[in-house]
Every structure is written in C-alpha cells, then in structure tokens.
Design a protein around this motif. Structure first.
Motif, short mmCIF file in Angstrom:
data_model
loop_
_atom_site.label_atom_id
_atom_site.label_comp_id
_atom_site.label_asym_id
_atom_site.label_seq_id
_atom_site.Cartn_x
_atom_site.Cartn_y
_atom_site.Cartn_z
N ILE A 1 19.36 4.21 2.77
CA ILE A 1 19.88 2.91 3.22
C ILE A 1 20.92 2.43 2.22
CG2 ILE A 1 19.27 0.52 3.73
CD1 ILE A 1 16.51 1.50 4.55
N PRO A 2 22.14 2.12 2.66
CA PRO A 2 23.18 1.69 1.73
C PRO A 2 22.76 0.46 0.93
CG PRO A 2 24.10 2.18 3.89
CD PRO A 2 22.62 2.21 4.04
N ALA A 3 23.33 0.31 -0.26
CA ALA A 3 22.96 -0.80 -1.14
C ALA A 3 23.20 -2.15 -0.49
CB ALA A 3 23.75 -0.69 -2.45
N GLY A 4 24.22 -2.25 0.37
CA GLY A 4 24.53 -3.54 0.99
C GLY A 4 23.86 -3.76 2.32
N ALA A 5 22.92 -2.90 2.69
CA ALA A 5 22.27 -3.02 3.98
C ALA A 5 20.77 -3.21 3.80
CB ALA A 5 22.52 -1.77 4.82
N SER A 6 20.11 -3.72 4.83
CA SER A 6 18.66 -3.84 4.85
C SER A 6 18.21 -3.76 6.30
CB SER A 6 18.20 -5.18 4.23
OG SER A 6 18.68 -6.27 4.99
N ALA A 7 16.90 -3.66 6.47
CA ALA A 7 16.35 -3.53 7.82
C ALA A 7 15.32 -4.62 8.07
CB ALA A 7 15.71 -2.16 8.02
N THR A 8 15.28 -5.10 9.30
CA THR A 8 14.20 -5.95 9.78
C THR A 8 13.30 -5.07 10.63
OG1 THR A 8 15.53 -7.96 9.77
CG2 THR A 8 13.59 -7.95 11.18
N THR A 9 12.01 -5.05 10.32
CA THR A 9 11.09 -4.13 10.99
C THR A 9 9.88 -4.88 11.56
OG1 THR A 9 9.81 -3.67 8.98
CG2 THR A 9 11.73 -2.27 9.41
N GLU A 10 9.39 -4.36 12.67
CA GLU A 10 8.10 -4.78 13.22
C GLU A 10 7.24 -3.54 13.34
OE1 GLU A 10 6.23 -7.06 17.15
OE2 GLU A 10 8.38 -7.17 16.71
N PHE A 11 6.16 -3.51 12.59
CA PHE A 11 5.38 -2.28 12.42
C PHE A 11 3.93 -2.50 12.79
CE2 PHE A 11 2.73 0.51 9.75
CZ PHE A 11 3.24 1.75 10.11
N ASP A 12 3.33 -1.47 13.41
CA ASP A 12 1.91 -1.53 13.77
C ASP A 12 1.29 -0.16 13.53
OD1 ASP A 12 -0.35 -3.05 15.17
OD2 ASP A 12 -0.24 -1.22 16.35
N LEU A 13 0.10 -0.15 12.93
CA LEU A 13 -0.61 1.09 12.65
C LEU A 13 -2.06 0.95 13.10
CD1 LEU A 13 -1.24 3.84 11.27
CD2 LEU A 13 -1.49 2.57 9.11
N LYS A 14 -2.48 1.86 13.95
CA LYS A 14 -3.89 1.93 14.38
C LYS A 14 -4.45 3.28 13.95
CE LYS A 14 -3.76 -1.33 18.23
NZ LYS A 14 -2.49 -1.95 17.82
N THR A 15 -5.59 3.25 13.26
CA THR A 15 -6.16 4.46 12.68
C THR A 15 -7.63 4.58 13.03
OG1 THR A 15 -4.63 4.28 10.80
CG2 THR A 15 -6.51 5.75 10.54
N ASN A 16 -8.02 5.74 13.56
CA ASN A 16 -9.43 6.09 13.77
C ASN A 16 -9.75 7.32 12.93
OD1 ASN A 16 -10.56 4.46 16.24
ND2 ASN A 16 -8.48 5.08 16.82
N ILE A 17 -10.83 7.25 12.15
CA ILE A 17 -11.27 8.39 11.37
C ILE A 17 -12.77 8.56 11.59
CG2 ILE A 17 -11.42 9.44 9.08
CD1 ILE A 17 -9.13 7.57 8.21
N TRP A 18 -13.14 9.72 12.15
CA TRP A 18 -14.54 10.03 12.43
C TRP A 18 -14.96 11.22 11.57
CZ3 TRP A 18 -17.67 7.89 16.50
CH2 TRP A 18 -17.03 6.94 17.27
N THR A 19 -16.07 11.08 10.89
CA THR A 19 -16.65 12.20 10.13
C THR A 19 -18.04 12.47 10.66
OG1 THR A 19 -15.42 11.58 8.13
CG2 THR A 19 -17.29 13.06 7.85
N LEU A 20 -18.31 13.73 11.01
CA LEU A 20 -19.63 14.16 11.45
C LEU A 20 -20.02 15.37 10.61
CD1 LEU A 20 -22.01 13.95 13.46
CD2 LEU A 20 -20.75 15.53 14.96
#
Length: 279
Positions: free
Chosen positions: A121-140
């Motif tokens: 990302i250039p020094a004079g630039a930036s980003a606006t972000t909308e982020f979502d993370l869904k995580t399932n972890i199963w151990t048997l």
C-alpha cells in the motif's frame, strides 16, 4: 506435487482414524469389561479471549490482483462465542470433544498494512475495511491415562481436529493510490477453508502439593493432514472444588496451511478462564 500431497493427506488421515477410532471404541468396551471401574464424565464451559492474527489473500476485481492482509490488523471486537468440552473416561481409557465457535468483526479506517497484487500500500494511501471472521474448531480424540496418581495424571492423546473458517472483507482505498490498478482500489471478497487434520498430544495435571486443591493443567498437541501444520499448547493454574474445578490458563493455537491457499495462516493466542463440572 498436488497428487503427492493428496496421497500424503489420505495416508495421514487413515493412520489417524486407525489410531483414534479404536481408542474411542475401547472406552465403552473397557467399561463393560471392568465392572469395578466407574464411568466418569465431565463438562466444561470456558471463555477464551484470544488475539487473532494470520495472513489471508482476498481476490479482488479482475485485473486487480489480490488484497493480502494480516487479519489481526482488522479486528476490534468479539461478536459471539461458544466454547465447551465434554470428557468421558472408564479406567485408563477415555475420549473427549472440544468445541470452539467464534464470530468477530469490525469496520476500520486508515488501514495501511497489506499488499495488492505484488504491491505494498503506497505511503500516501490507506484503506477503509469492513471485516468479518467466523471460526469453528472441533476436536474429537481418544486418550490413554498412562499415569494416574494423586499428584500427577498424564494422558496420551490421538484424534482429529476440524477447522472451518470463513472471512469476508469489503475495502476501499483512498488517498494517493498511485500504482494500485483501478480494479483493485475497491472491492469485496470472501475466503474460506475447511481442514481436517490428525493430532497427537499429551495432557497433564500436576498437583501443587499433598492434599492441596491447587493444581497446574498442561496440554500440548500437534498434527497435520490437510494443513501443513496445526498445533496448540495451554498452561495455567486451577483450583479443585467439591463439584469440579476452576481454571485460568493461557492458550495458543496455530494453523499453517499453505502459501497457495486463500487463508495461509491463522493464530489464536490469549487468556482462558473456565469451570469444569464432574460426575
């Protein structure tokens, strides 16, 4: 190479099933054979509040390359979580299931880390972000209690862990975006993965002293299959009561998947507090 990797994954998973299934089946079989040994159960509810990080490559619009970013730079809040563990044991044999569900997300301005295509990302630039993370972890997993003393218990563990993670991201670059191709300056994409891995590990409980209610729980496992490597470790302190126990630990879990997948790495690291009920 893909064929070799696929054959390796199938071999590992067959080996894991060959080890884990007998362990799981032998617990009730041993229960019937050992009439003098009571069948013991425990259930745990816990809160794990990890920092989440990792590398993900989100596909941009055609011609715009990928937006690759450390997800830890985007997260701000935990939206919902459920975490629990169920354990059964008779004599030396036992089995447990561990479930983790997390939903996190945030809208962030002035994000300056990451790459678009092969460009930073250039020094004079930036980003606006909308982020979502869904995580399932199963151990048997099944386990064998190799040491069972008042001051120390030690379990050898073999089983399977399944990870399903889905990440969605919308972004808009502003400022002096210069070399970033026009199709990559704004977009939205998702990345997901579902990996099944064989795991092997150890679990211990060390008493703080003779007749002391205090103890130190330890846990470590590692494995691979559809992931290049997955491992976790946990250590802390606990207090035994008449109905069960209370624990406070630090837990780290990590996935190293592959550089050519959308989700390359995922790490969860932070404090855990919980209560276990035994009967």
């Amino acid at each position: 190479m893909d064929l070799i990797r696929a054959n390796m994954v199938r071999t590992v998973l067959r080996a894991a099933v060959a080890v884990a299934v007998p362990l799981l089946l032998l617990a009730p079989a041993t229960a019937r054979a050992q009439a003098g040994e009571p069948l013991r159960f425990s259930a745990s509810l816990y809160g794990w509040f990890p920092d989440i990080s990792g590398r993900t490559r989100f596909g941009a619009a055609p011609g715009g390359g990928d937006f690759r970013v450390d997800v830890g730079d985007l997260l701000e809040k935990l939206e919902f979580t459920f975490q629990g563990n169920f354990d059964m044991r008779q004599g030396a044999w036992g089995a447990f299931a561990d479930v983790i569900y997390m939903s996190v997300g945030a809208t962030r301005d002035d994000v300056r880390s990451g790459t678009v295509g092969n460009l930073g990302i250039p020094a004079g630039a930036s980003a606006t972000t909308e982020f979502d993370l869904k995580t399932n972890i199963w151990t048997l997993a099944g386990y064998y209690r190799a040491v069972d003393r008042a001051d120390l218990t030690l379990d050898a563990i073999a089983g399977l862990r399944y990870l399903h993670a889905r990440q969605t991201l919308d972004w808009t670059f502003t400022g002096n975006v210069g070399p970033i191709p026009a199709p990559g300056r704004a977009g939205g994409a998702s990345a997901s993965i579902g990996n099944l891995d064989a795991i092997f590990g150890l679990r211990a409980r060390i008493s703080a002293g003779y007749d002391s209610p205090w103890f130190f729980p330890l846990y470590v496992d590692a494995g691979f299959g559809q992931s290049d490597l997955t491992w976790q470790a946990m250590a802390g302190v606990g207090y035994a009561t008449g109905w069960g126990e209370i624990v406070a630990t630090w837990r780290h879990m990590e996935y190293r998947i592959a550089s050519d997948t959308a989700i390359e790495t995922l790490k969860l690291d932070g404090p855990l507090v919980g209560a276990t009920f035994r009967w």
